[in-house]
Design a protein around this motif. Structure first.
Motif: not given
Length: 181
Positions: A77-102
Motif C-alpha cells: 500500500x504505497x503512499x498516495x497523493x494525499x499522504x505525500x501532500x500531508x508529509x510535504x505540509x508537515x516538513x514545510x518551513x524548515x520543520x525537518x526537526x520533527x522526526x528527530x524529536x523521537x
C-alpha cells in the motif's frame, strides 16, 4: 525525570506493557541501507515503527529517498497523493526537526539534536493489540507531553508494515526559533 525515563518506568511497572529500545550508529540514507539493517526483517511491529522514524528523517533531507523508504515500509500500500501532500505540509518551513524529536536526548532546548548513537524507544500498552492483525505502538517525543501513536498491520507472511503514523503532528518549536523563549 524526562518523558523517555517516565515511559520506561511506566512500562516496567505495568503488566503487559513492553518497551523496545533501538540503537542506530547512523541513520540510513537510502532504501538499500535501510534494508541492510537487522530491523528490516519487519518481523515485529516495533521494528517497523523504528524504521518509520528513520524514513521520516530521510524524507526531511530528500523527499524522493524518504518516499521510497516509506513505500517499502508500507508494503503493498504505497503512499498516495494525499499522504505525500500531508508529509510535504508537515516538513514545510524548515520543520525537518520533527522526526528527530523521537530520538532520546532530542529536546526544544538543543534544537532536537539527538544523542548519538541514535536511540529510539517504542512502547506498547493494553490497547496495542485490540484490533486483530494490527498493532498500535507509542513513541515518546522530546517536543510533546505524551508519546505519539503509530499503527502497524501484519501481512499474512508475518511481517509488519506501516499502516498509519501520527508522528508528524505539531510539537514545541526549537527554543532557538521561539521568540517567546
Amino acid at each position: 525525570m524526562g518523558l523517555f525515563d517516565k515511559m520506561k518506568q511506566a512500562a516496567a511497572t505495568a503488566g503487559g506493557n513492553q518497551t523496545v529500545t533501538f540503537t542506530f550508529q547512523a541513520l540510513p540514507e537510502s532504501l538499500a541501507q535501510m534494508q541492510e539493517l537487522p530491523e528490516a526483517s519487519l518481523d515485529t511491529p516495533f521494528k517497523a515503527a523504528a524504521l518509520t522514524v528513520c524514513a521520516l528523517c530521510a524524507y526531511g533531507a530528500d523527499k524522493a529517498i524518504g518516499q521510497e523508504m516509506l513505500n517499502w515500509l508500507r508494503g503493498p500500500r504505497p503512499l498516495n497523493g494525499q499522504d505525500i501532500s500531508f508529509l510535504n505540509d508537515r516538513f514545510r518551513d524548515g520543520k525537518s526537526y520533527i522526526p528527530f524529536s523521537y530520538f532520546v536526548g532530542a529536546s526544544p532546548e538543543n534544537g532536537y539534536t539527538p544523542r548519538q548513537p541514535f536511540t529510539l524507544l517504542v512502547g506498547s500498552n493494553h490497547t496495542s493489540y485490540v484490533e486483530d492483525g494490527y498493532c498500535k505502538l507509542f513513541i515518546p517525543c522530546g517536543g510533546a507531553d505524551d508519546p505519539r501513536p503509530i499503527k502497524l498491520r501484519r501481512k499474512g507472511n508475518g511481517q509488519w508494515f506501516l499502516w498509519e503514523q501520527y508522528l508528524m503532528t505539531g510539537i514545541r518549536i526549537p527554543t532557538s526559533a521561539d521568540p517567546w523563549a
